[in-house]
Write a protein that holds these residues in place. Structure first.
Motif, mmCIF file in Angstrom:
data_model
loop_
_atom_site.group_PDB
_atom_site.id
_atom_site.type_symbol
_atom_site.label_atom_id
_atom_site.label_comp_id
_atom_site.label_asym_id
_atom_site.label_seq_id
_atom_site.Cartn_x
_atom_site.Cartn_y
_atom_site.Cartn_z
ATOM 1 N N ALA A 453 0.923 -1.196 0.123
ATOM 2 C CA ALA A 453 0.000 0.128 0.054
ATOM 3 C C ALA A 453 0.837 1.350 -0.056
ATOM 4 N N GLU A 454 1.886 1.216 0.786
ATOM 5 C CA GLU A 454 2.915 2.060 0.761
ATOM 6 C C GLU A 454 3.602 2.747 -0.498
ATOM 7 N N ALA A 455 3.848 1.502 -1.181
ATOM 8 C CA ALA A 455 4.565 1.609 -2.270
ATOM 9 C C ALA A 455 3.582 2.043 -3.509
ATOM 10 N N MET A 456 2.194 1.713 -3.552
ATOM 11 C CA MET A 456 1.432 2.281 -4.474
ATOM 12 C C MET A 456 0.862 3.725 -4.256
ATOM 13 N N LYS A 457 0.939 3.953 -2.926
ATOM 14 C CA LYS A 457 0.688 5.437 -2.530
ATOM 15 C C LYS A 457 1.556 6.415 -3.208
ATOM 16 N N LYS A 458 2.711 6.148 -3.450
ATOM 17 C CA LYS A 458 3.771 7.059 -4.232
ATOM 18 C C LYS A 458 3.451 7.458 -5.672
ATOM 19 N N TYR A 459 2.410 6.254 -6.202
ATOM 20 C CA TYR A 459 2.178 6.592 -7.401
ATOM 21 C C TYR A 459 1.109 7.565 -7.868
ATOM 22 N N GLU A 460 0.350 8.091 -6.965
ATOM 23 C CA GLU A 460 -0.645 9.048 -6.996
ATOM 24 C C GLU A 460 -0.190 10.435 -7.597
ATOM 25 N N GLY A 461 -0.904 10.817 -8.688
ATOM 26 C CA GLY A 461 -0.335 12.017 -9.329
ATOM 27 C C GLY A 461 0.637 11.669 -10.306
ATOM 28 N N ALA A 497 -7.463 0.795 -27.198
ATOM 29 C CA ALA A 497 -6.066 0.961 -26.727
ATOM 30 C C ALA A 497 -5.552 -0.367 -26.167
ATOM 31 N N ILE A 498 -6.245 -1.537 -26.297
ATOM 32 C CA ILE A 498 -5.848 -2.832 -26.029
ATOM 33 C C ILE A 498 -4.923 -2.959 -26.928
ATOM 34 N N GLY A 499 -3.879 -3.914 -26.228
ATOM 35 C CA GLY A 499 -2.607 -4.089 -27.162
ATOM 36 C C GLY A 499 -1.621 -2.996 -27.159
ATOM 37 N N LYS A 500 -1.946 -1.791 -26.749
ATOM 38 C CA LYS A 500 -0.945 -0.874 -26.779
ATOM 39 C C LYS A 500 -0.481 -0.348 -25.446
ATOM 40 N N ILE A 501 0.707 0.454 -25.469
ATOM 41 C CA ILE A 501 1.280 0.885 -24.188
ATOM 42 C C ILE A 501 0.826 2.336 -24.395
ATOM 43 N N VAL A 502 0.141 2.742 -23.172
ATOM 44 C CA VAL A 502 -0.506 4.166 -23.344
ATOM 45 C C VAL A 502 -0.056 4.720 -22.101
ATOM 46 N N GLU A 503 -0.105 5.965 -21.759
ATOM 47 C CA GLU A 503 0.482 6.804 -20.615
ATOM 48 C C GLU A 503 -1.428 7.067 -19.957
ATOM 49 N N VAL A 504 -0.995 6.846 -18.464
ATOM 50 C CA VAL A 504 -2.081 6.655 -17.555
ATOM 51 C C VAL A 504 -1.599 7.538 -16.442
ATOM 52 N N LYS A 505 -2.373 8.627 -16.040
ATOM 53 C CA LYS A 505 -2.110 9.348 -14.853
ATOM 54 C C LYS A 505 -2.937 8.871 -13.648
ATOM 55 N N ILE A 506 -2.255 8.569 -12.661
ATOM 56 C CA ILE A 506 -2.517 7.889 -11.542
ATOM 57 C C ILE A 506 -3.526 8.706 -10.495
ATOM 58 N N THR A 507 -4.769 8.225 -10.299
ATOM 59 C CA THR A 507 -5.530 9.187 -9.543
ATOM 60 C C THR A 507 -5.984 8.645 -8.029
ATOM 61 N N ASN A 508 -5.626 7.366 -8.052
ATOM 62 C CA ASN A 508 -6.225 6.640 -6.679
ATOM 63 C C ASN A 508 -5.316 5.261 -6.556
ATOM 64 N N ALA A 509 -4.611 5.239 -5.362
ATOM 65 C CA ALA A 509 -3.896 3.991 -5.040
ATOM 66 C C ALA A 509 -4.355 3.183 -4.140
ATOM 67 N N LYS A 510 -4.549 1.725 -4.389
ATOM 68 C CA LYS A 510 -5.134 0.620 -3.573
ATOM 69 C C LYS A 510 -4.040 0.018 -3.093
ATOM 70 N N THR A 511 -4.188 -1.150 -2.393
ATOM 71 C CA THR A 511 -3.262 -2.121 -1.768
ATOM 72 C C THR A 511 -2.623 -2.766 -2.908
ATOM 73 N N TRP A 512 -3.403 -3.347 -3.930
ATOM 74 C CA TRP A 512 -2.705 -4.218 -4.883
ATOM 75 C C TRP A 512 -3.016 -3.647 -6.329
ATOM 76 N N SER A 513 -3.507 -2.400 -6.428
ATOM 77 C CA SER A 513 -3.713 -1.978 -7.770
ATOM 78 C C SER A 513 -3.832 -0.436 -7.970
ATOM 79 N N LEU A 514 -4.009 0.213 -9.030
ATOM 80 C CA LEU A 514 -3.961 1.749 -9.032
ATOM 81 C C LEU A 514 -5.244 1.798 -10.232
ATOM 82 N N ASP A 515 -5.946 2.986 -9.696
ATOM 83 C CA ASP A 515 -6.804 3.699 -10.718
ATOM 84 C C ASP A 515 -6.468 4.901 -11.312
#
Length: 526
Positions: A453-461, A497-515
């Motif tokens: 969860a701590e590692a994921m939190k760093k991805y927000e923003g 977008a399926i099958g491509k590498i795209v840029e995503v801005k992280i808005t919310n961090a969970k324990t095991w995934s990112l939104d």
């Protein structure tokens, strides 16, 4: 086999088939008093030899032949026309890749894939032997298949994979599940067409499990899952013989593919548009140690693959003992070589590691982590950990917790120790009460969850590069994919977008995934 048994065997071989009882259940009734090894060898089509600890430990570095001319036998090329197959896969990525090969073989025989067991003409269970729970799942499924076999006697049922390499498993199937049509192991998958022919036109259960690993068969057909990520076997087997692990017996000694064959396969995947490859091996960074004509290791292979035009390259699973400076040097160059490293530690106690026969200490592991962090400061480390190993003390378990904190693992596969028949540890007293094991696992998972969860939190923003794999399992309106450091990201975006590498801005961090939200007007990122 004594002289009397040999005479009986000769009589059976020379008899008119019409005079021989061919029904499996009748054979089993007739042989209740014969021991299991004799039963297997005498009444079933088999080259089966049970795994043997002493033989396995004494196995020699025999030359492994490589075959490039594989073809499905002509008489089986169209046997599956208008028929369907279903393969259920349990266990690791290696099993998943084996399934791709078996699917390729069956497709070359004319079969089509299905997910519906009711319409399948062939059902194969590709099994895992690493944990008791995995075996229980398979035997539960075998029980369910009995009803299907009763309703449709023509369906061919097969058990393959790692469980098939265990003597006790084969004996149990022979005695309790005679409706299974064929059993084959991990070393003879390429013989599936021949085994299927015997199962279809013979009357006995077909059992072919090789204890000797056999050769490397190149050019086997494959039906890969999707067109985005590809698995590439670079070696087979393991020579480590950790005291708890059945893999050296079920997968055999280490055999490396030739580097030119691996590189050619990766180039083909790149040409077909794949965005990521994962190099596979039971002990992947022991690659090349058995190649006697060249000095060539995983670092050298990764260095060459880094020059291929494919965006992402991973490898799994590595052993700390074989993680050398050359590999670290190559990975530190970056590019398409990703710095997410899965490095199984199993325990944080040097004494437990010694009894496990891991052949490194806590200190040596931490030194390796320091080397990796120095070369790749942003590397993500994940691991495997066993709790409740025989004689593990509270103090030794505390050492595991402290190592997890010191390294900062961002995720881990955690397990309660599961004895595997045939391994040294299975002979020891399993003297840790289950309630203690569960309590330790709970504490360990709580710590891992916290660190994740701590590692994921760093991805927000942050804005991250995501390889889009498809729709989210929970919401078809949301797409899902993975970052370079193997973090799951869910976000809304068009299916294009399926099958491509795209840029995503992280808005919310969970324990095991990112939104997140896909960056507007984002184009595919190279």
């Amino acid at each position: 086999m004594n002289e009397q048994q040999r005479k009986e065997m000769n009589q059976i071989n020379q008899a008119n088939p019409a005079d021989i009882k061919s029904d499996q259940e009748e054979n089993l009734d007739r042989l209740k008093n014969i021991d299991s090894d004799e039963l297997i060898g005498k009444y079933f089509q088999t080259t089966y030899e049970p795994p043997n600890l002493k033989k396995a430990k004494k196995r020699r570095r025999e030359d492994v032949k490589i075959h490039y001319d594989y073809q499905v036998p002509e008489d089986m090329a169209n046997i599956g026309k208008d028929k369907k197959f279903l393969i259920r896969t349990y266990g690791c990525q290696m099993n998943e890749h084996d399934t791709e090969v078996m699917a390729g073989l069956l497709t070359d025989m004319g079969y089509q894939s299905t997910d519906n067991a009711q319409e399948a003409d062939i059902i194969l269970l590709n099994t895992c032997a690493i944990r008791e729970n995995a075996e229980n799942k398979v035997f539960g499924e075998i029980g369910h298949l009995k009803t299907l076999k009763t309703e449709n006697p023509d369906v061919i049922l097969g058990v393959c994979g790692c469980m098939s390499q265990e003597e006790s498993v084969v004996n149990r199937i022979l005695k309790k599940h005679p409706f299974i049509d064929m059993i084959f192991g991990t070393h003879n998958i390429h013989r599936l067409p021949q085994l299927l022919k015997e199962a279809m036109f013979g009357k006995e259960m077909v059992v072919e499990v090789w204890s000797k690993e056999g050769d490397i068969i190149e050019n086997l057909p494959k039906v890969r899952k999707g067109k985005i990520k590809g698995w590439v076997n670079i070696m087979y087997g393991c020579d480590k013989f950790c005291t708890y692990c059945i893999v050296p017996y079920t997968r055999g000694k280490e055999r490396s593919r030739r580097p030119e064959d691996i590189i050619q396969e990766v180039r083909q995947l790149a040409a077909q548009g794949y965005k990521e490859v994962t190099l596979l091996g039971q002990n992947v960074n022991a690659y090349g140690k058995d190649l006697t004509d060249i000095e060539y290791g995983l670092g050298d292979l990764m260095d060459e693959i880094s020059k291929i035009d494919i965006p992402r390259v991973r490898f799994t699973t590595s052993h700390p003992r074989d993680f050398d400076d050359r590999l670290i040097e190559v990975l530190a160059k970056g590019g398409n070589l990703l710095d997410h490293i899965h490095l199984p530690v199993q325990s944080g106690s040097s004494e437990v590691l010694r009894v496990m026969a891991r052949r490194y200490t806590r200190e040596r592991y931490l030194e390796l982590v320091d080397k990796i962090r120095t070369a790749m400061p942003n590397a993500t480390l994940t691991t495997d950990i066993i709790v409740g190993f025989p004689n593990e003390t509270d103090e030794q378990f505390e050492e595991t917790l402290s190592l997890v904190e010191e390294v900062g693992f961002e995720s881990a596969y955690t397990f309660i120790y599961s004895p595997r028949e045939g391994t040294p540890a299975a002979r020891w007293e399993d003297n840790i009460p289950m309630e203690v094991k569960k309590e330790r696992l709970q504490r360990l998972n709580k710590l891992i969850n916290k660190q994740s969860a701590e590692a994921m939190k760093k991805y927000e923003g942050q804005t991250v590069k995501v390889l889009v794999e498809g729709e989210s399992k929970k919401n078809p309106d949301v797409l899902a994919g993975y970052t370079e450091r193997n973090k799951l990201v869910n976000f809304k975006a068009p299916t294009s977008a399926i099958g491509k590498i795209v840029e995503v801005k992280i808005t919310n961090a969970k324990t095991w995934s990112l939104d997140g939200e896909m960056v507007e007007d984002a184009v595919e990122v190279k």
